[in-house]
Design an enzyme around this catalytic site. Sequence first.
Site, mmCIF file in Angstrom:
data_model
loop_
_atom_site.group_PDB
_atom_site.id
_atom_site.type_symbol
_atom_site.label_atom_id
_atom_site.label_comp_id
_atom_site.label_asym_id
_atom_site.label_seq_id
_atom_site.Cartn_x
_atom_site.Cartn_y
_atom_site.Cartn_z
ATOM 1 N N ARG A 164 0.839 -1.216 0.000
ATOM 2 C CA ARG A 164 0.000 0.000 0.000
ATOM 3 C C ARG A 164 0.876 1.270 0.000
ATOM 4 O O ARG A 164 0.601 2.233 0.702
ATOM 5 C CB ARG A 164 -0.941 0.024 1.213
ATOM 6 C CG ARG A 164 -1.954 -1.094 1.265
ATOM 7 C CD ARG A 164 -2.957 -1.019 0.114
ATOM 8 N NE ARG A 164 -4.066 -1.938 0.330
ATOM 9 C CZ ARG A 164 -4.075 -3.226 -0.023
ATOM 10 N NH1 ARG A 164 -3.022 -3.745 -0.630
ATOM 11 N NH2 ARG A 164 -5.132 -3.980 0.205
ATOM 12 N N SER A 249 -10.279 -0.549 3.708
ATOM 13 C CA SER A 249 -9.519 -0.820 4.933
ATOM 14 C C SER A 249 -8.971 0.496 5.471
ATOM 15 O O SER A 249 -8.343 1.245 4.728
ATOM 16 C CB SER A 249 -8.337 -1.737 4.643
ATOM 17 O OG SER A 249 -8.757 -2.975 4.142
ATOM 18 N N GLU A 351 -4.393 3.841 6.557
ATOM 19 C CA GLU A 351 -4.126 3.692 5.132
ATOM 20 C C GLU A 351 -4.517 4.943 4.332
ATOM 21 O O GLU A 351 -3.766 5.362 3.457
ATOM 22 C CB GLU A 351 -4.882 2.461 4.611
ATOM 23 C CG GLU A 351 -4.251 1.828 3.393
ATOM 24 C CD GLU A 351 -5.168 0.824 2.737
ATOM 25 O OE1 GLU A 351 -5.735 1.147 1.684
ATOM 26 O OE2 GLU A 351 -5.320 -0.274 3.284
#
Length: 355
Positions: A164, A249, A351
């Site tokens: 990510r 997420s 995130e």
Amino acid sequence: MLVEKNIPLQAFNTFRIVAKAQALARIASESDVRALLADPEWATVPKFVLGGGSNIVLTGDVKPLVLKVEVRGLRVVGETSKDVIVESGSGEAWHDLVSWTLDHNLPGLENMALIPGTVGASPVQNVGAYGVELQDRFDSLDAIHLETGEVFTLNAAQCAFGYRDSVFKHSSSASDGAQALGLKDRALILRVRFALPKVWKPVLGYADIERKMAEHGVSTPTPRQIYDWVCEVRRAKLPDPALIGNAGSFFKNPTVTVEQCEDIIAREPKVVHYKLDNGAVKLAAGWLIDACGWKGKTVGQAGVYEKQALVLVNRGAGVDGNGATGGEVMTLAKAIQTSVYERFGILLEPEPVVL
Ligand code: EPU
């Protein structure tokens, strides 16, 4: 070049948070960026690149000039001995690209079906799901520099993909050699090219997909079956941003050493963990949050999704209502971080980009 003022952003972020852009320009091609850079009013102001708004938390009105990416187009642009190269405009919806490739008999992206957001945002955080990450199918991208107007091409190594993570998430810093080339807020991705294998093999091994194979009595699934199953699994456990505001997420799955993991297992034998190739261990953040009792909880109008504790949601009304503020989402996120830290000694890292 038309720059719009005081534009509501609620429809442009999947959390459906109410906020405004003080100024917003729609970018359909590199010439739109060049027109801005030629305009003394806008040339040097700070800029923020907005894709599908599926990975941001707006905590107030956005002061930098918002560049809303609307670069379109999907086409096959070439091939190598191993791969077919497909190019997508950065403003295309990611899921539309996945569907288009399958409709054209070009499998390889099916495990990443239904990821929200645009194609241009996909390399920024190296999106991934069910055992495939963007970097596994990436060929190259074209971007335009937001100070010089120069168009440049990056290959996978130059994008510095991580979990990510990529060069587009890091700021430049003269004192940090490794990140001196950080491109955060300094470049706008125009087109992304994908290398899709001519000889396709399914990527299996994820429990959710294995379960679907067993249910359907299939041992060698087709790309279309994997696509359909991934869509079914995601629809069953992740909230549809069109109905419930969310940014996927909210935290990354943390990585710990084997020793740290053994220490946690000694106290919490059921902790979900996966061994990585580099010897470290990845823990399921959703499990850690769930174990702290957060699933289904609400703070203000921000909540923890009932079916997947890693996803924070906006419990407010739809696009017309007010719903959660970015501040409420961050208050909830901090409370979750604190309780996971107190119980497991692990600091979860968000995130999404917080603005
Ligand atoms: N779990 C719980 N309770 C929960 C949530 C999860 O016990 O509330 C457990 C599950 O039972 C499972 C494990 O945690 O054993 C992992 O859960 P899941 O398979 O749902 O995957 P994840 O690690 O939570 C990651 C990605 C998702 C991606 C899925 C499938 C991250 C941060 N998230 O989620 O990506 O779709 O794997 O590959 O890596 C996203 O980034 O926005 C995203 C949705």
